[in-house]
Design an enzyme around this catalytic site. Structure first.
Site, PDB file in Angstrom:
ATOM      1  NE  ARG A 164      -2.012  -1.025   3.847  1.00  0.00           N
ATOM      2  CZ  ARG A 164      -2.887  -1.262   4.822  1.00  0.00           C
ATOM      3  NH1 ARG A 164      -3.163  -0.312   5.721  1.00  0.00           N
ATOM      4  NH2 ARG A 164      -3.483  -2.449   4.915  1.00  0.00           N
ATOM      5  CG  ASP A 189      -0.954  -5.294  12.563  1.00  0.00           C
ATOM      6  OD1 ASP A 189       0.058  -5.954  12.847  1.00  0.00           O
ATOM      7  OD2 ASP A 189      -1.379  -4.356  13.260  1.00  0.00           O
ATOM      8  CD  GLU A 190      -5.394  -4.033   7.262  1.00  0.00           C
ATOM      9  OE1 GLU A 190      -5.425  -3.679   6.066  1.00  0.00           O
ATOM     10  OE2 GLU A 190      -6.048  -3.470   8.153  1.00  0.00           O
ATOM     11  CB  SER A 191      -0.214  -9.571   4.533  1.00  0.00           C
ATOM     12  OG  SER A 191      -0.427 -10.489   5.580  1.00  0.00           O
TER      13      SER A 191
END
Length: 368
Positions: free
Chosen positions: A260, A304-306
């Protein structure tokens, strides 16, 4: 400033390493001594054994065992070519007329022992993805060239140039070392006047070009010297972000999971970092670091969301900014990102580099 930061994982301080004051001495001017150094290092009988195709695999295996990375075929091909044109001192074979010398892992092929391979010839702004193999002589900009690879478990994508005393930008130089050398020869030929006063330099370049063309044609498979930027374009299609070095990062993304973007563009991020770096007191620095601390918190959410690529990109930007006040942030973000991405060797390299980061290129020689 960083005391208030919640670390992504436990900080692992880099191990303190012994410095080596040895200077990069040229190999012996005599062919006999050169042969002896090679024989001591690899058990070869003479320099012709080193350049022979039958020993290419052995050479790569021995160098790879020191650096714990695989080396591409062009690495050994360049060494073979340099042995052919200057058997007494292959490392300096390209010094005249190109002004570059082989270095880094090539020191092993010259019969030398390296005490710290991950720090040897690693310039101040070289990220773990860069591995220097050539250095320019008498360069005030600390010009050097090396392989660029996103993953230590894979082969390099291409060759880059860097000017560490000028900026942190990595510039594409060629898909492989022979292609880069050929491009440099043609570039210098285009700049050399046809005037008789420089005919000697032109003759040297023309002669070197002819030898390289013949050498490439006899390789198996034949090496293509004309730069088509194939590897560079392929990697660009797979990359994300930009980073301060302009090449971005390349991580595996599936179903939008893996990366991201940072919440600020490079220009804004630079201004934020510059503001922190220019602070004169610790209290001012802590206050100025606030917006950057927020970005680090976003990285923790991303992890935490890879979406591990975000931490890699931000960590590289902290490192590439260069100021020592960002070493702690880079030292937390980058090892974490590399380990999540299964690039553990890069985590080890960045920890060692941050613990012993040198601006003076005379201090980055780690020879026993």
């Amino acid at each position: 400033m960083m005391e208030n930061m919640t670390p992504p994982n436990e900080d692992k301080p880099g191990k303190k390493r012994k410095t080596d004051d040895a200077q990069d001495e040229a190999p012996s001017a005599t062919k006999g001594k050169f042969q002896k150094s090679i024989q001591n290092s690899f058990g070869f009988k003479n320099s012709s054994d080193v350049s022979s195709a039958s020993n290419i695999t052995d050479l790569l295996t021995r160098v790879s065992s020191v650096y714990r990375m695989e080396f591409p075929h062009d690495f050994s091909l360049l060494w073979r070519f340099c042995v052919q044109i200057c058997p007494s001192c292959p490392k300096k074979a390209l010094l005249d007329p190109l002004g570059v010398s082989l270095c880094g892992p090539y020191d092993i092929l010259s019969g030398k022992e390296i005490s710290e391979p991950f720090l040897h010839c690693r310039y101040y702004l070289d990220p773990p993805e860069v591995q220097t193999v050539l250095t320019a002589s008498n360069s005030s900009e600390q010009l050097h060239y090396g392989y660029f690879r996103d993953d230590p478990n894979k082969m390099p994508a291409f060759v880059v140039s860097a000017k560490s005393s000028k900026d942190c930008v990595l510039r594409y130089a060629g898909d492989n070392l022979l292609e880069f050398i050929y491009k440099e020869i043609n570039l210098k030929l285009s700049k050399v006047s046809t005037d008789s006063s420089v005919s000697n330099e032109r003759n040297k370049l023309t002669n070197l070009k002819s030898k390289l063309e013949k050498f490439a044609a006899t390789c198996d498979p034949v090496v293509q010297l004309n730069c088509k930027e194939k590897n560079f374009r392929d990697r660009k299609r797979k990359s994300q972000g930009t980073t301060f070095h302009k090449l971005g990062i390349s991580v595996y993304v599936k179903n939008d999971i893996g990366y991201r973007p940072i919440h600020h563009d490079d220009a804004t991020l630079r201004k934020m970092m510059q503001k922190v770096a220019q602070c004169e007191s610790q209290s001012e620095r802590v206050a100025a670091f606030g917006p950057l601390h927020e970005q680090i918190t976003f990285v923790q959410f991303a992890n935490d969301e890879s979406d591990f690529g975000m931490g890699l990109e931000l960590g590289l930007n902290f490192f590439l900014q260069g100021a020592e006040c960002f070493h702690k942030a880079a030292g937390k973000l980058l090892p974490t990102a590399y380990k999540f991405l299964k690039r553990d060797l890069y985590a080890e390299i960045i920890e060692k580099h941050l613990a012993k980061r040198e601006k003076d290129p005379t201090n980055i020689l780690y020879l026993k």
